[in-house]
Scaffold this motif. Structure first.
Motif, PDB file in Angstrom:
ATOM      1  N   GLU A  79     -78.752 -18.177  44.876  1.00 13.61           N
ATOM      2  CA  GLU A  79     -78.999 -18.508  43.477  1.00 13.61           C
ATOM      3  C   GLU A  79     -79.014 -17.253  42.606  1.00 13.61           C
ATOM      4  OE1 GLU A  79     -82.680 -20.337  40.939  1.00 13.61           O
ATOM      5  OE2 GLU A  79     -82.181 -21.323  42.832  1.00 13.61           O
ATOM      6  N   VAL A  80     -79.574 -16.167  43.131  1.00 10.84           N
ATOM      7  CA  VAL A  80     -79.641 -14.913  42.379  1.00 10.84           C
ATOM      8  C   VAL A  80     -78.312 -14.166  42.446  1.00 10.84           C
ATOM      9  CG1 VAL A  80     -80.758 -12.642  42.235  1.00 10.84           C
ATOM     10  CG2 VAL A  80     -82.129 -14.683  42.694  1.00 10.84           C
ATOM     11  N   LEU A  81     -77.761 -13.998  43.637  1.00  5.39           N
ATOM     12  CA  LEU A  81     -76.577 -13.158  43.806  1.00  5.39           C
ATOM     13  C   LEU A  81     -75.296 -13.806  43.282  1.00  5.39           C
ATOM     14  CD1 LEU A  81     -77.229 -11.650  47.360  1.00  5.39           C
ATOM     15  CD2 LEU A  81     -77.852 -10.740  45.133  1.00  5.39           C
ATOM     16  N   SER A  82     -75.303 -15.117  43.098  1.00  2.00           N
ATOM     17  CA  SER A  82     -74.109 -15.788  42.561  1.00  2.00           C
ATOM     18  C   SER A  82     -74.070 -15.737  41.040  1.00  2.00           C
ATOM     19  CB  SER A  82     -74.072 -17.259  43.013  1.00  2.00           C
ATOM     20  OG  SER A  82     -75.204 -17.956  42.526  1.00  2.00           O
ATOM     21  N   ASP A  83     -75.184 -15.350  40.439  1.00  2.00           N
ATOM     22  CA  ASP A  83     -75.263 -15.217  38.980  1.00  2.00           C
ATOM     23  C   ASP A  83     -75.086 -13.735  38.636  1.00  2.00           C
ATOM     24  OD1 ASP A  83     -76.579 -14.670  36.357  1.00  2.00           O
ATOM     25  OD2 ASP A  83     -76.882 -16.830  36.395  1.00  2.00           O
ATOM     26  N   GLU A  84     -74.033 -13.422  37.928  1.00  2.00           N
ATOM     27  CA  GLU A  84     -73.692 -12.029  37.654  1.00  2.00           C
ATOM     28  C   GLU A  84     -74.813 -11.276  36.950  1.00  2.00           C
ATOM     29  OE1 GLU A  84     -70.255  -9.665  35.129  1.00  2.00           O
ATOM     30  OE2 GLU A  84     -69.786 -11.632  35.962  1.00  2.00           O
ATOM     31  N   GLU A  85     -75.441 -11.931  35.978  1.00  2.67           N
ATOM     32  CA  GLU A  85     -76.509 -11.263  35.222  1.00  2.67           C
ATOM     33  C   GLU A  85     -77.773 -11.073  36.062  1.00  2.67           C
ATOM     34  OE1 GLU A  85     -79.019 -12.381  31.281  1.00  2.67           O
ATOM     35  OE2 GLU A  85     -76.838 -12.617  31.171  1.00  2.67           O
ATOM     36  N   LYS A  86     -78.170 -12.122  36.811  1.00  5.57           N
ATOM     37  CA  LYS A  86     -79.353 -12.001  37.666  1.00  5.57           C
ATOM     38  C   LYS A  86     -79.125 -10.972  38.768  1.00  5.57           C
ATOM     39  CE  LYS A  86     -81.113 -16.716  37.025  1.00  5.57           C
ATOM     40  NZ  LYS A  86     -81.414 -17.996  37.697  1.00  5.57           N
ATOM     41  N   ARG A  87     -77.905 -10.929  39.293  1.00  5.58           N
ATOM     42  CA  ARG A  87     -77.601  -9.961  40.357  1.00  5.58           C
ATOM     43  C   ARG A  87     -77.742  -8.532  39.842  1.00  5.58           C
ATOM     44  NH1 ARG A  87     -71.913  -9.523  43.840  1.00  5.58           N
ATOM     45  NH2 ARG A  87     -72.577  -7.763  45.157  1.00  5.58           N
ATOM     46  N   ALA A  88     -77.260  -8.292  38.616  1.00  4.93           N
ATOM     47  CA  ALA A  88     -77.363  -6.958  38.030  1.00  4.93           C
ATOM     48  C   ALA A  88     -78.820  -6.541  37.866  1.00  4.93           C
ATOM     49  CB  ALA A  88     -76.638  -6.925  36.687  1.00  4.93           C
TER      50      ALA A  88
END
Length: 409
Positions: A79-88
């Motif tokens: 859920e976190v790593l698939s979202d570009e902004e959350k991953r950053a």
């Protein structure tokens, strides 16, 4: 910008003093746990992450005998790593950096507690700096068609690393003792003059050009957000820069929501016999508006409201779905001929042509009094008649009493 901070610090120092005592130097945050959960490198692209997630999800799904806790961890990591902004944010601040994330899905507290247990007593992640709002004036044409403009901003950026201020122990504030009277001392807290929020750093001004995209159908007051583009401050996540749409007034169209309104004045001939006129729309298309055969435009409705009709689907596009448009409302006004403008021949023709002409009244010219109409203003209704100037006496007489002074000699 964030410079370290241990996500386990609270658990290691449970019962410590949040406001007092000297804090130790911040430690590095954990930004690898989620990658390890999915079994991918930090350099993995979105395709690799999705591929590994699907493989692990099938393997550990509870319906297929897998471990439920492991499945939850895999889902949370994806859920976190698939979202570009959350991953950053995770790569920069760890799980604590997701604390201010809102919206749907799992909350950051749930994700934190899933991997590290508890979660309720952990300290908060990096604070977010103040956001800056800039107004941007936009024409109705640009809101209809969409537009991208380039705007330059000046922001403060940090050079190198920040160091914790020794004068305030990284608190950003110092306590002072002030004598307010003989034998009386007051303890006062004030901002540390030696640092910015507990840290010292060198900064410089940076000029940045932003491409501001005005979407079709945006409304007055809506904001165009650039996350993390405000001034950088030590140990803080940069705030946002928001451009606030200010819609300019238009000479022809009035807007409300996704609907547009124009006002059209017709002659009596056009209102009764039909009309057509052309106008240029906000996207430069020419639109011809024409009445249907036998259609009559009235000065107002039965209830006294303005007479309005619509051209369906010719209003503003909807933001996010520009193919769905509002309606174009046309408010009609009918202009009647002025006194003396119609000659006798025209009047005679109209009487024969138009329905319900006025019929002669049978009356005795010697007995009946013929009256004609003069111009008037309805605001003067109730002000006719002679004015009374002895109001003082009238007010005394209204109760039927008079103030009489009697003297006895």
């Amino acid at each position: 910008m964030f410079f370290g901070g241990d996500p386990f610090e609270h658990f290691a120092h449970a019962g410590g003093m949040p406001g007092g005592g000297r804090r130790g130097p911040p430690r590095d945050v954990d930004t690898t746990k989620l990658y390890e959960t999915l079994g991918v490198e930090k350099t993995a692209d979105a395709k690799e992450i999705k591929k590994e997630y699907r493989k692990l999800a099938v393997k550990h799904h509870p319906d297929k005998g897998g471990d439920e806790q492991k499945f939850k961890e895999i889902s949370a990591a994806y859920e976190v790593l698939s979202d570009e902004e959350k991953r950053a944010k995770y790569d920069k601040y760890g799980l604590e950096g997701l604390e201010n994330e809102g919206g749907g899905g799992r909350s950051p507290d749930d994700i934190f507690s899933m991997f590290f247990g508890g979660g309720g007593g952990r300290r908060s992640g990096p604070r977010k700096g103040e956001s800056i709002n800039h107004p941007i004036k936009v024409s109705l044409e640009d809101l209809y068609n969409g537009k991208t403009v380039k705007l330059a901003i000046n922001r403060q950026v940090i050079i190198g690393d920040a160091t914790m201020c020794e004068a305030c122990d990284g608190q950003g504030a110092v306590m002072e003792l002030r004598q307010i009277a003989l034998g009386m001392v007051q303890q006062v807290q004030r901002k540390c003059p030696s640092c910015t929020d507990g840290y010292k750093c060198k900064t410089k001004k940076e000029r940045k050009v932003l491409e501001v995209h005005v979407e079709k159908g945006m409304k007055n007051g809506q904001k165009i957000q650039f996350r993390g583009m405000a001034d950088e401050k030590p140990n803080m996540e940069p705030g946002d820069i928001n451009f606030i749409v200010q819609e300019k007034e238009h000479d022809l169209f009035k807007r409300k929501g996704a609907d547009l309104l124009i006002t059209k004045t017709l002659s009596l001939n056009e209102a009764l016999c039909g009309f057509e006129w052309s106008l240029k729309h906000l996207d430069n298309r020419e639109i011809v508006i024409k009445s249907r055969p036998g259609e009559v435009i009235k000065p107002e409705t039965v209830g006294g409201q303005p007479f309005v009709k619509i051209v369906s689907g010719e209003g503003m596009p909807s933001k996010g779905n520009p193919f769905v448009k509002g309606n174009l409302y046309v408010l009609f006004r009918v202009e009647f001929p002025t006194d003396g403008e119609l000659d006798e021949a025209t009047v005679a023709t109209l009487k024969k042509t138009l329905p319900d002409p006025s019929m002669p009244v049978d009356y005795d010219e010697d007995e009946a009094e013929v009256c004609h109409l003069d111009a008037a203003d309805v605001k003067n209704f109730g002000k006719g008649g002679a004015e009374t100037h002895n109001d003082a006496y009238d007010s005394d007489d209204e109760d039927g009493q008079q103030n009489v002074e009697c003297r006895q000699s």
